[in-house]
Design an enzyme around this catalytic site. Structure first.
Site, PDB file in Angstrom:
ATOM      1  N   GLU A  37     -14.520 -10.901   1.729  1.00 37.72           N
ATOM      2  CA  GLU A  37     -15.171  -9.913   0.997  1.00 37.72           C
ATOM      3  C   GLU A  37     -15.885 -10.321  -0.245  1.00 37.72           C
ATOM      4  O   GLU A  37     -15.213 -11.016  -0.915  1.00 37.72           O
ATOM      5  CB  GLU A  37     -14.310  -8.663   0.676  1.00 37.72           C
ATOM      6  CG  GLU A  37     -14.776  -7.675  -0.235  1.00 37.72           C
ATOM      7  CD  GLU A  37     -15.959  -7.049   0.192  1.00 37.72           C
ATOM      8  OE1 GLU A  37     -16.930  -7.047  -0.604  1.00 37.72           O
ATOM      9  OE2 GLU A  37     -16.067  -6.463   1.295  1.00 37.72           O
ATOM     10  N   VAL A  83     -20.777  -6.123   7.455  1.00 42.62           N
ATOM     11  CA  VAL A  83     -21.345  -5.886   6.127  1.00 42.62           C
ATOM     12  C   VAL A  83     -22.211  -4.461   5.771  1.00 42.62           C
ATOM     13  O   VAL A  83     -22.779  -4.240   4.807  1.00 42.62           O
ATOM     14  CB  VAL A  83     -22.006  -6.988   5.546  1.00 42.62           C
ATOM     15  CG1 VAL A  83     -21.478  -8.185   5.698  1.00 42.62           C
ATOM     16  CG2 VAL A  83     -23.252  -7.438   6.566  1.00 42.62           C
ATOM     17  N   ASP A 100     -27.623   9.305  10.290  1.00 45.68           N
ATOM     18  CA  ASP A 100     -27.609   7.969   9.563  1.00 45.68           C
ATOM     19  C   ASP A 100     -28.927   7.721   9.081  1.00 45.68           C
ATOM     20  O   ASP A 100     -29.193   6.781   8.038  1.00 45.68           O
ATOM     21  CB  ASP A 100     -26.990   6.794  10.622  1.00 45.68           C
ATOM     22  CG  ASP A 100     -25.541   6.882  10.697  1.00 45.68           C
ATOM     23  OD1 ASP A 100     -25.207   7.922  10.018  1.00 45.68           O
ATOM     24  OD2 ASP A 100     -24.983   6.062  11.331  1.00 45.68           O
ATOM     25  N   HIS A 139       7.452  23.615   7.317  1.00 47.44           N
ATOM     26  CA  HIS A 139       8.458  22.563   6.811  1.00 47.44           C
ATOM     27  C   HIS A 139       9.125  21.969   8.396  1.00 47.44           C
ATOM     28  O   HIS A 139       9.495  22.771   9.316  1.00 47.44           O
ATOM     29  CB  HIS A 139       9.564  22.924   6.185  1.00 47.44           C
ATOM     30  CG  HIS A 139      10.695  22.110   5.931  1.00 47.44           C
ATOM     31  ND1 HIS A 139      10.439  20.699   5.187  1.00 47.44           N
ATOM     32  CD2 HIS A 139      11.798  21.772   6.523  1.00 47.44           C
ATOM     33  CE1 HIS A 139      11.458  20.010   4.951  1.00 47.44           C
ATOM     34  NE2 HIS A 139      12.384  20.874   5.714  1.00 47.44           N
TER      35      HIS A 139
END
Length: 465
Positions: free
Chosen positions: A206, A271, A312, A444
């Protein structure tokens, strides 16, 4: 040459495109959708779904390996496990196939006409499609661009041979003994963790100073701890430079400036992703851009009347559920409904081990916006259900305004934390205050109780810590 006309044309059948087309069909709009590959796009075919299938398979194999070694905390032992990666990939492909067929069936049920081929603009109202049977010309009153994104390729590490993208990684039939991942974002770490659990020796390179830089250090600390436990070598502040002459290692510049070499049977480059804005005739129309992305307003309208863009291709966050929400909205706008786009409650999930989920503002983001906040976190180590799942490492954190206790953001890291994303998003979408969460009875024993306790702790009176 064939020619057809329609009210709505959708370019791309990924999550945004197919949802837009289905909703439009349900609303009685004459709709055509064009897709060159398979319905479902990157997410269904080579992204979200297959990667989660492989991650789950890796988790199961890792558990079996732990049991075989006698390290299982449950007292379970098994004989030495083995994995046939080709069979695992075939199982993954069957899941993808079923979902792909499901999308195709839903489009047909909604009355949407599907055209298989590559679409290209002639002008703002006309598209031509290269199909197996020849050129198909489509004229539409409204066009939605939903062409998605593609992996970013590094010029010094072009895809091919030992250098692969996430697409090829999810189709490997044999486990690479040594895998180097270039990029410590969510895609690289999700797949890197999975391959480490399956038995590959994994290293992550990285360039920035820490992994998962889009998340704050508190959220990523448990992930870094788990990577270390899995034997994954993480090199931060390191820059990949290319392959060795023999192609069996990655050359890199380490944080201290020294040149190093890491052995690699495969180099997985993760990347980032880039918008698919080429090869479909963008030069034939005049759309404003935000850098490489298509600029849109709060109704996903582009700078050209009658042309919308979703998913996108319009920028961050590049998430399938964002594209789906945009697609549904655009279909309803075309049908005459009043809609607008609000991205405040879009959840983002990183399917690492442990998982990370975020919605809304982090403490630092809220402070940077000049908001005085109250914030607290509740650890899963104090949650009974998390303990029974051996998932105590992590927490739920709530961020709220100090004056009126309006919840601005919620974050969590922990085993199975992704399943809390719906509750987090709903709280912000409904404008919940801390008192609303604290006043909601949570079952719970569940991990959701950590959400309740985080809200209580932010108010100053947690019960179980």
């Amino acid at each position: 040459m064939k020619e057809i006309s329609c009210k709505l044309l959708v370019m791309g059948a990924g999550p945004g495109g197919y949802v837009c087309a289905i909703r439009a069909g349900q609303l009685g709009i004459d709709t055509v959708i064009v897709e060159a590959v398979k319905a479902g796009g990157t997410c269904l075919n080579v992204g979200c779904i297959p990667s989660k299938a492989m991650i789950h398979a890796a988790d199961e194999y890792s558990k079996a390996t732990e049991m075989a070694s006698g390290r299982s905390p449950f007292g379970i032992t098994v004989s030495t496990p083995a994995i046939d990666l080709a069979k695992t990939v075939a199982w993954k492909d069957r899941i993808v196939g079923r979902l792909n067929a499901g999308v195709t069936g839903l489009l047909k049920k909604a009355g949407v006409k599907a055209v298989v081929g590559w679409a290209r603009f002639r002008d703002g109202k006309t598209v031509e499609v290269d199909t197996e049977t020849g050129l198909q010309v489509i004229r539409a009153e409204t066009i939605v661009i939903a062409t998605g994104s593609a992996p970013v390729e590094l010029p010094f590490l072009p895809f091919g041979g030992p250098v692969i993208s996430s697409t090829e990684a999810l189709a490997l039939k044999q486990l690479p003994p040594e895998l180097v991942v270039v990029g410590g974002g969510y895609i690289g770490l999700e797949l890197g963790t999975a391959f480490a659990k399956l038995g590959s020796k994994v290293a992550v390179v990285e360039a920035l100073s820490r992994i998962l830089p889009q998340y704050d250090a508190e959220l990523t600390r448990p992930v870094a701890k788990r990577l270390d436990a899995l034997g994954v070598k993480v090199l931060t502040g390191a820059k990949a430079r290319g392959l060795s002459g023999k192609g069996d290692a990655l050359l890199l510049e380490a944080a201290d400036g020294t040149e190093q070499k890491i052995a690699a049977d495969k180099v997985l480059v993760t990347v980032g992703r880039k918008p698919q804005v080429e090869s479909w005739g963008l030069e034939e129309i005049d759309l404003d851009r935000d850098g490489p992305f298509i600029r849109i307003d709060d109704q996903c309208r582009t700078s050209m009347r009658g042309i919308y863009a979703i998913g996108d291709v319009t920028g961050e966050p590049m998430l399938a559920h964002r594209a789906m929400a945009q697609g549904e909205m655009v279909a309803e706008i075309v049908a005459g409904h009043k809609r607008a786009w609000d991205k405040r409650s879009i959840p983002a999930v990183c399917f690492t081990d442990p998982e990370i989920v975020t919605v809304g503002l982090s403490p630092d983001e809220a402070k940077a916006a000049g908001i005085e906040i109250k914030s607290a976190q509740f650890p899963f180590s104090a949650n009974g259900r998390a303990m029974t799942l051996s998932g105590e490492d992590g927490f739920v954190r709530v961020v709220a305004r100090a004056d009126n206790h309006l919840v601005l953001g919620i974050q969590a890291v922990g085993t199975g934390a992704s399943e809390l994303s719906a509750a987090f998003s709903l709280a912000i979408e409904m404008g919940a205050q801390l008192e609303d969460i604290a006043g909601t009875i949570h079952a719970h024993p569940t991990q959701g109780e950590a959400f309740l306790e985080a809200a209580l702790r932010t108010l100053g009176h947690a019960l179980h810590i």
